[in-house]
Design an enzyme around this catalytic site. Structure first.
Site, mmCIF file in Angstrom:
data_model
loop_
_atom_site.group_PDB
_atom_site.id
_atom_site.type_symbol
_atom_site.label_atom_id
_atom_site.label_comp_id
_atom_site.label_asym_id
_atom_site.label_seq_id
_atom_site.Cartn_x
_atom_site.Cartn_y
_atom_site.Cartn_z
ATOM 1 N N CYS A 180 1.125 -1.754 -0.050
ATOM 2 C CA CYS A 180 0.106 -0.765 0.145
ATOM 3 C C CYS A 180 0.852 1.412 -0.260
ATOM 4 O O CYS A 180 0.876 1.865 -0.558
ATOM 5 C CB CYS A 180 -0.718 0.055 1.482
ATOM 6 S SG CYS A 180 -1.906 -1.296 1.809
ATOM 7 N N ASP A 237 -4.180 -3.636 7.070
ATOM 8 C CA ASP A 237 -5.504 -4.500 7.170
ATOM 9 C C ASP A 237 -5.474 -5.838 6.528
ATOM 10 O O ASP A 237 -5.689 -6.847 7.079
ATOM 11 C CB ASP A 237 -7.042 -3.461 7.069
ATOM 12 C CG ASP A 237 -6.943 -2.610 7.752
ATOM 13 O OD1 ASP A 237 -6.087 -2.113 8.432
ATOM 14 O OD2 ASP A 237 -8.111 -2.774 8.115
ATOM 15 N N LYS A 284 -5.230 3.446 7.141
ATOM 16 C CA LYS A 284 -5.755 4.180 8.427
ATOM 17 C C LYS A 284 -4.683 5.732 8.454
ATOM 18 O O LYS A 284 -5.409 5.909 9.547
ATOM 19 C CB LYS A 284 -4.785 3.096 9.458
ATOM 20 C CG LYS A 284 -6.164 2.142 9.945
ATOM 21 C CD LYS A 284 -7.447 2.475 10.171
ATOM 22 C CE LYS A 284 -8.722 1.068 10.104
ATOM 23 N NZ LYS A 284 -8.265 0.252 9.004
ATOM 24 N N CYS A 318 -5.564 -1.366 -1.569
ATOM 25 C CA CYS A 318 -7.006 -2.095 -2.356
ATOM 26 C C CYS A 318 -7.632 -1.147 -3.760
ATOM 27 O O CYS A 318 -7.996 -0.304 -3.127
ATOM 28 C CB CYS A 318 -7.877 -2.828 -0.912
ATOM 29 S SG CYS A 318 -6.405 -3.629 -0.117
ATOM 30 N N SER A 321 -14.521 -5.003 6.554
ATOM 31 C CA SER A 321 -13.842 -4.360 6.225
ATOM 32 C C SER A 321 -15.158 -3.629 5.051
ATOM 33 O O SER A 321 -15.514 -3.902 4.458
ATOM 34 C CB SER A 321 -12.798 -5.428 5.508
ATOM 35 O OG SER A 321 -12.069 -4.703 4.346
#
Length: 565
Positions: free
Chosen positions: A53, A85, A128, A198, A474
Site C-alpha cells: 500500500c 489490514d 488508517k 486495495c 472491511s
C-alpha cells in the site's frame, strides 16, 4: 495589509543566537543557511516494508520535496508507521490496525509541533494512514495537503480482473471444495501486481475520494493509480500548492465545516464506500471541533443515490473510475443534482464547484452513471438503532443488499470462535452470526471481520446469513452486516446479553436492529454480567483500551469522551 509570515513557526526554533545549536545540527546534515531561512515544510509519509500500500512513499516524497523547493520552501521528511489490514486480517495482529490510526496521528502531530513546521504535506496509502493524517492536520492547524499515493492495479486471473477481495472469498470457496488448490494458489499469486492500496472501493479508496470532498486533499489527486506516472506530477504539484496555501495562511480550520463533512459523506454514499468512513469522519470531526453525529451519515446517505458501480458491490475498481473521469466527474454529477454544497472550500482554496467544473467524461464509460438513473436510489450508509444498538450501528447497503432479515443468533465471543464455526460448516442459512467483545475497548482495537464474511460468501451463504458485531467490517465486505454496534459488549451493551437462539431482526427501512427480548429481560441478563479480564494489561494496547471512546464517537483516544474513566 500586513503580509503573512510564512515562517510563523520555524522562526522560533531556528532564528537568533540562542538557536545556534539547532542550526548547527541541521547544517551538519547538509542543510544550508539559505535552506534554514526559508519556510520549513514537513513531508510526512508511511513507507514501510510490510505491505504494498505505502511502498512507493519514499519515491513520491522526493517529488513532493522537489515541488516545495521549486516554490521556495525547505522540506523536511519524516516517516511514521502503518499496519496492513489485509495482511493482519483474521489474526490478533488486526487488533493493532485501528490503534495505529491514533499512533500515526500522534506521531505526525508530535513531529510537527516539536519541530515547528510552517506547513505540511502528508502522503497516505493504507486505510488508517488517511484518517490519521487528517486528524493530525486538524490538530496542527497549519497550511497543508494530504496526497493519496494511489490504488493498486487489478490483477488478472483466468482472463478476468481480480482484487484482494477475490482472494479472501477464494479461501472460503477452496475450503468448501468449490476451487481447487492449484487455482487458489494461482489466484493468490495474481491478485496484487505491484505497489498501491486495495483496488476496490474499500476503505483506502473510499477515504481517498472523500478527503478531496472534505477539502484536505487536492481534487483529482487521488485518481491516478500508484504506479501511474501522473502521480509524480500530483506530488510535485502538492509541494508547490502548500507554499501557496502558506502565503495565504489557509489552514484546516478555514476549510473544515459541517457542510464540508456532509460533502465528504455524500461522496462515500454515492460510491457505495466503506462503513469505516463513519468511524473515521466522526474522529476527524472531533479533532476539528465540528459537531458531527452518527445520525448525520444516515441523513446525508438517504438523499444521495449510489452512482458509482464499484467493487465490492459493483463491477469496477479505482483504476476504472480514473479512466471514466475520476473524482471530478463524480463531483460534477453530484453538484449538478444539488447533492453537494459547491461553495465549500477545496484544498487549493477554490470552491468545490470551481474544482469540478472542468470534469471530463470518457465516452461510453459505465463506471459513474447519471444521477437520474442511479444504481440505487439511496446511498450506501445506513445507521440502525434499537434495543441491540441504542447508540447505533452501521450497515453498508449496495447492489442488491436485503432490506430485512430475521433469524436465530449464533453468538461468538471472538472472531476466532466465529471463523472456526464457519470453516467447520457450522453456520446455516438464515442464521445471524454475532461476534462480540471485538469493539474498541473489548478487542481492544475493533478488528475487521473480512475473513469471516468472505468465507461465508465463498461457501454460498452471503445472501442468506446476516452478521452483527461491535467490531468492524472491511471495506471489501459485502452482504448484510451490521458493524460498530454501540455500546459494545465490554461497555455492558445489550449485545453482551445475547444468547444462542435469540431472534434478531434487521429492518433497514425502519432503521432498526433489535432482538425479541423485553427491556426487562435484557437488564436481567446483564445484571450478572462481569466484564472479561483485559486482554492486554501493559503497553500500547492497554493504554488504548483505557482511553478509547465509543464507536459512536469515532473511537478516539480523547479522555473527555472515554466512557472508561
Amino acid at each position: 495589509m500586513q503580509s503573512t509570515d510564512t515562517r510563523h513557526n520555524s522562526r522560533t526554533i531556528l532564528e537568533g543566537r540562542d538557536r545556534a545549536a539547532a542550526r548547527s545540527y541541521l547544517l551538519g546534515m547538509g542543510f544550508s543557511r539559505e535552506d534554514l531561512s526559508k519556510p520549513i515544510v514537513g513531508v510526512a509519509h508511511s513507507w514501510i516494508e510490510t505491505m504494498p500500500c505505502n511502498f512507493n512513499h519514499r519515491y513520491l516524497a522526493e517529488k513532493v520535496k522537489d515541488g516545495i523547493r521549486e516554490a521556495g520552501g525547505t522540506p523536511m521528511e519524516l516517516n511514521t508507521i502503518s499496519i496492513s489490514d489485509g495482511i493482519t486480517m483474521g489474526t490478533q495482529g488486526m487488533k493493532t490496525s485501528l490503534v495505529s490510526r491514533e499512533v500515526i496521528a500522534d506521531s505526525i502531530e508530535l513531529v510537527g509541533r516539536g519541530h515547528m513546521f510552517d506547513a505540511i504535506v502528508t502522503l497516505v496509502g493504507c486505510d488508517k494512514t488517511m484518517p490519521a493524517a487528517a486528524m493530525a492536520h486538524a490538530r496542527l492547524d497549519i497550511p497543508g495537503a494530504i496526497v493519496y499515493s494511489g490504488s493498486i492495479m487489478p490483477g488478472r486471473f483466468q482472463n478476468r480482473d481480480v482484487t484482494i477481495q477475490d482472494v479472501f472469498e477464494g479461501a472460503g470457496a477452496n475450503a468448501a471444495g468449490k476451487m481447487s488448490d492449484e487455482d487458489f494458489q494461482e489466484l493468490e499469486a495474481s491478485a496484487c501486481p505491484g505497489a498501491g492500496a486495495c483496488g476496490g472501493q474499500f476503505t483506502a479508496n473510499t477515504m481517498a475520494i472523500a478527503l478531496q470532498f472534505l477539502g484536505l486533499s487536492p481534487m483529482g489527486s487521488a485518481d491516478p493509480p500508484a504506479l501511474d506516472g501522473r502521480k509524480d506530477e500530483v506530488c510535485a504539484d502538492a509541494g508547490k500548492l502548500v507554499m501557496k496555501l502558506l502565503e495565504r495562511d489557509l489552514k484546516p480550520s478555514d476549510i473544515l465545516t459541517k457542510r464540508a463533512f456532509e460533502n465528504a459523506i455524500a461522496s462515500v454514499a454515492a460510491t457505495g464506500g466503506s462503513t469505516n468512513a463513519v468511524l473515521h469522519f466522526l474522529a476527524i470531526a472531533r479533532e476539528a471541533g465540528i459537531p458531527l453525529d452518527i445520525d448525520d451519515f444516515d441523513r446525508v446517505s438517504s438523499r444521495t443515490p449510489i452512482i458509482a458501480d464499484l467493487k465490492p458491490g459493483g463491477r469496477f475498481v479505482a483504476a476504472d473510475m480514473d479512466k471514466a473521469g475520476g473524482s471530478k466527474l463524480l463531483g460534477k454529477k453530484l453538484l449538478d443534482a444539488n447533492l453537494l454544497e459547491g461553495g465549500e472550500l477545496a484544498a487549493n482554496g477554490n470552491t468545490l464547484a470551481e474544482e469540478v467544473e472542468d470534469a471530463e467524461e470518457a465516452p461510453g464509460q459505465e463506471v459513474i452513471v447519471p444521477v437520474e438513473s442511479p444504481l440505487r436510489a439511496t446511498g450506501g450508509l445506513v445507521i440502525l438503532k434499537g434495543n441491540l444498538a441504542p447508540e447505533g450501528c452501521v450497515i453498508k447497503v449496495a447492489g442488491h443488499t436485503r432490506a430485512d432479515h430475521t433469524g436465530p443468533a449464533r453468538v461468538f465471543d471472538s472472531e476466532e470462535e466465529a471463523m472456526e464455526a464457519v470453516q467447520a460448516a457450522g453456520i446455516s442459512a438464515g442464521d445471524v452470526v454475532v461476534v462480540r467483545y471485538e469493539g474498541p475497548r473489548g478487542g481492544p482495537g475493533m478488528r475487521e471481520m473480512l475473513g469471516v464474511t468472505a468465507a461465508l460468501v465463498g461457501q454460498g451463504l452471503g445472501d442468506t446469513v446476516a452478521l452483527l458485531t461491535d467490531g468492524r467490517f472491511s471495506g471489501a465486505t459485502r452482504g448484510l452486516m451490521a458493524g460498530h454496534v454501540a455500546p459494545e459488549a465490554s461497555h455492558r451493551g445489550s449485545i453482551a446479553a445475547l444468547r444462542d437462539g435469540d431472534e434478531v431482526s434487521f429492518d433497514i427501512e425502519a432503521r432498526t436492529l433489535s432482538v425479541a427480548l423485553s427491556d426487562e429481560e435484557i437488564e436481567s441478563r446483564l445484571a450478572s454480567w462481569v466484564e472479561p479480564e483485559p486482554r492486554f494489561k501493559t503497553g500500547v494496547m492497554a493504554k488504548y483500551a483505557a482511553l478509547v471512546s465509543s464507536a459512536s464517537e469515532g473511537a478516539v483516544t480523547n479522555p473527555e469522551l472515554s466512557p472508561n474513566g
